[in-house]
Each structure stands twice: as structure tokens, then as C-alpha cells.
Write an enzyme that holds these catalytic residues in place. Structure first.
Site, mmCIF file in Angstrom:
data_model
loop_
_atom_site.group_PDB
_atom_site.id
_atom_site.type_symbol
_atom_site.label_atom_id
_atom_site.label_comp_id
_atom_site.label_asym_id
_atom_site.label_seq_id
_atom_site.Cartn_x
_atom_site.Cartn_y
_atom_site.Cartn_z
ATOM 1 C CD GLU A 56 -1.358 -2.233 2.264
ATOM 2 O OE1 GLU A 56 -0.202 -2.680 2.102
ATOM 3 O OE2 GLU A 56 -2.113 -2.651 3.155
ATOM 4 C CB CYS A 84 -0.940 -2.784 9.160
ATOM 5 S SG CYS A 84 0.208 -1.712 8.264
ATOM 6 C CB CYS A 87 -1.168 0.341 5.125
ATOM 7 S SG CYS A 87 0.463 -0.390 4.785
#
Length: 152
Positions: A56, A84, A87
Site C-alpha cells: 500500500e 495495518c 497503511c
């Protein structure tokens, strides 16, 4: 192309990363208005020896350079795993309009699990759609980690 086709492309890149020993996560960033693909990336954490090299983050970085802007307001991201915290924050700071993700991540996810970052009012909140080709994305990750365990 539909969200399923873009997710297929993300899966293709996740598989490419897996061949390099990366956790198989792929990301695609497109312009929603003209459907132009700006970036297709996979994790490069192992190959770059850098924990920041998530798919990402790489896709956002590449697209910002191409478009010469820090805001990606008309962009849509497709990623094979729920992002996560790092990101999700990058997605918010870049002001990405929509995110479609495949597999849910109960351990490290930050959208539907854990921090649930986009439930906070102090962040830019994109439209979120989870579970796109979830079984295929989950299977890819499970097979990768099962193979890793066999090598130990």
C-alpha cells in the site's frame, strides 16, 4: 473493469511478491474517474530489508510521484489484505477516496479490526469495502504461511 478485476490484479501482484519470499500482499491504485491504473505493487519488506515497504505504501508513493501531488482524492485502492495501522494512516493522509480489501486481518488489521482507524473522527475516512475475493486472498496467505512453517 469491475472491483473483482482490479482485485484479481492485486492478487496477481501478491503472487509475484510471494515468489520473492514476500508475504503475498498486492495493491493496485486507480483513478476512479478514468479507471487508469497508476500503480500495481507487492510487498518489498524482505527484498528491500525495510519494514516500511508494504504494498500500500509503495503504491501510494509511486502514484504521488506520478501525479506530482500528496493528495489522491479521486483514487481507489485495491489491496489483498485489510491494511495495518501504518497503511491505514497513509491511506487517510493521502485522502484516497475508496479502499477495497480482500482478506480480513484479525491480528494486524486496522480498519475492521484492532484500532478501527476509520471510526475515529480525526482522520480522513475513505469509503471501505472489505471481503472482495476474500476466500482467494485468504487462501493465498494461508498457503504462504503453511509453506513457511514446513521449512522450519
Amino acid at each position: 473493469m469491475s472491483e473483482y478485476n482490479y482485485m484479481e490484479l492485486a492478487i496477481k501482484y501478491a503472487k509475484k511478491g510471494a515468489l520473492l519470499g514476500e508475504i503475498p500482499i498486492g495493491a493496485v491504485l486507480i483513478d476512479e474517474k478514468n479507471q487508469k491504473i497508476y500503480s500495481t505493487r507487492h510487498n518489498e519488506i524482505v527484498t528491500q530489508n525495510n519494514p516500511l515497504k508494504h504494498a500500500e505504501i509503495l503504491a501510494i508513493d509511486e502514484t504521488c510521484k506520478i501525479k506530482n501531488t500528496r493528495y489522491l482524492v479521486d483514487m481507489v485502492m485495491y489491496v489483498t489484505l485489510e491494511p495495518c495501522v501504518m497503511c491505514a494512516a497513509a491511506i487517510s493522509y493521502a485522502r484516497i477516496k475508496k479502499i477495497y480489501f480482500g482478506a480480513y486481518d484479525e491480528k494486524n488489521g486496522a480498519i475492521e479490526h484492532g484500532l478501527r482507524m476509520f471510526s475515529k473522527k480525526n482522520y480522513f475516512v475513505p469509503e471501505v469495502y472489505g471481503g472482495i475475493k476474500e476466500q482467494e486472498c485468504s487462501k493465498l496467505l494461508n498457503e504462504f504461511f503453511n509453506n513457511k512453517r514446513k521449512l522450519i
